[in-house]
Design a protein around this motif. Structure first.
Motif, PDB file in Angstrom:
ATOM      1  N   VAL A   1       0.850  -1.187   0.000  1.00 45.22           N
ATOM      2  CA  VAL A   1       0.000   0.000   0.000  1.00 45.22           C
ATOM      3  C   VAL A   1       0.885   1.236   0.000  1.00 45.22           C
ATOM      4  O   VAL A   1       1.868   1.311   0.743  1.00 45.22           O
ATOM      5  CB  VAL A   1      -0.925   0.011   1.238  1.00 45.22           C
ATOM      6  N   ALA A   2       0.553   2.203  -0.851  1.00 44.86           N
ATOM      7  CA  ALA A   2       1.302   3.455  -0.909  1.00 44.86           C
ATOM      8  C   ALA A   2       0.373   4.624  -0.585  1.00 44.86           C
ATOM      9  O   ALA A   2      -0.821   4.586  -0.893  1.00 44.86           O
ATOM     10  CB  ALA A   2       1.914   3.643  -2.292  1.00 44.86           C
ATOM     11  N   ILE A   3       0.947   5.649   0.050  1.00 43.57           N
ATOM     12  CA  ILE A   3       0.197   6.869   0.356  1.00 43.57           C
ATOM     13  C   ILE A   3       0.926   8.046  -0.278  1.00 43.57           C
ATOM     14  O   ILE A   3       2.107   8.273  -0.014  1.00 43.57           O
ATOM     15  CB  ILE A   3       0.076   7.091   1.870  1.00 43.57           C
ATOM     16  N   GLN A   4       0.220   8.787  -1.113  1.00 46.18           N
ATOM     17  CA  GLN A   4       0.803   9.949  -1.771  1.00 46.18           C
ATOM     18  C   GLN A   4       0.112  11.212  -1.285  1.00 46.18           C
ATOM     19  O   GLN A   4      -1.117  11.318  -1.327  1.00 46.18           O
ATOM     20  CB  GLN A   4       0.637   9.836  -3.301  1.00 46.18           C
ATOM     21  N   LYS A   5       0.891  12.165  -0.784  1.00 44.92           N
ATOM     22  CA  LYS A   5       0.316  13.433  -0.339  1.00 44.92           C
ATOM     23  C   LYS A   5       0.138  14.356  -1.527  1.00 44.92           C
ATOM     24  O   LYS A   5       1.069  14.566  -2.317  1.00 44.92           O
ATOM     25  CB  LYS A   5       1.204  14.097   0.714  1.00 44.92           C
TER      26      LYS A   5
ATOM     27  N   ILE B   1      -4.544   6.953  -1.471  1.00 39.34           N
ATOM     28  CA  ILE B   1      -4.149   5.596  -1.065  1.00 39.34           C
ATOM     29  C   ILE B   1      -4.262   4.674  -2.273  1.00 39.34           C
ATOM     30  O   ILE B   1      -5.294   4.666  -2.957  1.00 39.34           O
ATOM     31  CB  ILE B   1      -5.055   5.085   0.070  1.00 39.34           C
ATOM     32  N   SER B   2      -3.230   3.918  -2.532  1.00 42.75           N
ATOM     33  CA  SER B   2      -3.253   3.010  -3.686  1.00 42.75           C
ATOM     34  C   SER B   2      -2.555   1.695  -3.344  1.00 42.75           C
ATOM     35  O   SER B   2      -1.742   1.613  -2.421  1.00 42.75           O
ATOM     36  CB  SER B   2      -2.593   3.656  -4.906  1.00 42.75           C
ATOM     37  N   LEU B   3      -2.906   0.678  -4.102  1.00 44.25           N
ATOM     38  CA  LEU B   3      -2.317  -0.647  -3.932  1.00 44.25           C
ATOM     39  C   LEU B   3      -1.461  -0.958  -5.148  1.00 44.25           C
ATOM     40  O   LEU B   3      -1.894  -0.743  -6.293  1.00 44.25           O
ATOM     41  CB  LEU B   3      -3.420  -1.700  -3.781  1.00 44.25           C
ATOM     42  N   HIS B   4      -0.243  -1.434  -4.898  1.00 43.53           N
ATOM     43  CA  HIS B   4       0.717  -1.690  -5.975  1.00 43.53           C
ATOM     44  C   HIS B   4       1.228  -3.131  -5.907  1.00 43.53           C
ATOM     45  O   HIS B   4       1.311  -3.724  -4.833  1.00 43.53           O
ATOM     46  CB  HIS B   4       1.922  -0.741  -5.854  1.00 43.53           C
TER      47      HIS B   4
ATOM     48  N   ILE C   1      -7.211   3.387  -4.457  1.00 46.15           N
ATOM     49  CA  ILE C   1      -8.282   2.976  -3.543  1.00 46.15           C
ATOM     50  C   ILE C   1      -9.158   4.158  -3.156  1.00 46.15           C
ATOM     51  O   ILE C   1     -10.379   4.026  -3.029  1.00 46.15           O
ATOM     52  CB  ILE C   1      -7.663   2.311  -2.299  1.00 46.15           C
ATOM     53  N   GLY C   2      -8.552   5.308  -2.998  1.00 36.93           N
ATOM     54  CA  GLY C   2      -9.335   6.493  -2.666  1.00 36.93           C
ATOM     55  C   GLY C   2      -8.468   7.592  -2.100  1.00 36.93           C
ATOM     56  O   GLY C   2      -7.277   7.387  -1.822  1.00 36.93           O
TER      57      GLY C   2
ATOM     58  N   GLY D   1     -13.246   1.622  -3.695  1.00 33.12           N
ATOM     59  CA  GLY D   1     -11.889   1.409  -4.197  1.00 33.12           C
ATOM     60  C   GLY D   1     -11.285   0.128  -3.659  1.00 33.12           C
ATOM     61  O   GLY D   1     -10.557  -0.579  -4.368  1.00 33.12           O
ATOM     62  N   ILE D   2     -11.590  -0.196  -2.404  1.00 32.70           N
ATOM     63  CA  ILE D   2     -11.117  -1.453  -1.826  1.00 32.70           C
ATOM     64  C   ILE D   2     -11.716  -2.629  -2.592  1.00 32.70           C
ATOM     65  O   ILE D   2     -11.042  -3.619  -2.879  1.00 32.70           O
ATOM     66  CB  ILE D   2     -11.485  -1.533  -0.330  1.00 32.70           C
ATOM     67  N   GLY D   3     -12.987  -2.503  -2.956  1.00 29.70           N
ATOM     68  CA  GLY D   3     -13.643  -3.556  -3.730  1.00 29.70           C
ATOM     69  C   GLY D   3     -12.974  -3.755  -5.082  1.00 29.70           C
ATOM     70  O   GLY D   3     -12.748  -4.904  -5.512  1.00 29.70           O
TER      71      GLY D   3
END
Length: 207
Positions: free
Chosen positions: A3-7, A61-64, A80-81, A101-103
């Motif tokens: 999981v990555a978090i981008q500001k 928030i994104s999944l890679h 994800i959102g 987004g999780i779905g």
């Protein structure tokens, strides 16, 4: 998979701040028999304006996942959102904004429950940091005080209704949210009714 978090920075500020001031307002209700009653409620003072919210940060928030295909390293990702600073400050990891987004990510990557654990683990430090900052602000302290007032008010209404065998709404015709007497005459009337009923049953008239 990670999981990555981008500001990111939002163009416009969040305008959902709490109102700076609340006040007691009265509402008079007229009845068909010519009588009327005035109730007292706690409402925002709209002229006071809202607390400014200077933070324009939001967190995507994104999944890679990196994988090999035909000897080449490839990557796929799913957004994800995005949660803005004040959503996190007030609600933490608000699933209303990221559930869809999780779905999508679950289908794309073939994962299920572990995805929630991954997101919660990754976002926990960020949530803690933002909420610690927000809890020091005048807005948060003001909101907390109003919540304290409202909690005491609800408790007083329930106790009043139980003691005098009336609907809780009757409290608002006698007191304001702070427990100040606003209509002594009507309060005395309710008390007298209770005394009369008590005497009625004390003499066995209710049997």
């Amino acid at each position: 998979m990670f999981v990555a978090i981008q500001k990111i920075q939002l163009r416009k500020p969040n305008t959902g701040g709490a109102y700076r001031e609340y006040e007691v307002k009265s509402t008079t209700i007229s009845f068909g028999d010519g009588t009327h009653k005035t109730s007292y409620s706690y409402y925002p003072n709209y002229d006071s304006g809202k607390f400014e919210r200077p933070h324009r940060e939001a967190y995507k928030i994104s999944l890679h996942q990196n994988y090999r295909e035909n000897g080449k390293v490839k990557a796929k990702q799913c957004v994800i959102g995005t949660l803005d600073y004040y959503i996190i400050a007030e609600y933490g990891l608000c699933y209303d904004y990221i559930e869809s987004g999780i779905g999508r990510a679950a289908v794309m990557f073939g994962v299920s429950d572990e995805l929630y654990d991954m997101i919660e683990t990754k976002t926990a430090p960020l949530i803690k940091q933002i909420q610690r900052e927000y809890h020091k602000t005048p807005e948060y302290k003001t909101v907390r005080e109003r919540q304290r007032v409202q909690k005491a008010y609800q408790k007083a209404k329930a106790a009043f209704a139980k003691r005098y065998s009336v609907d809780e709404s009757e409290y608002d015709y006698c007191f304001d949210v702070f427990g100040h007497v606003m209509n002594q005459t009507y309060l005395d009337e309710i008390k007298q009714r209770t005394t009369t009923y008590s005497s009625y049953y004390d003499f066995g008239c209710g049997n």
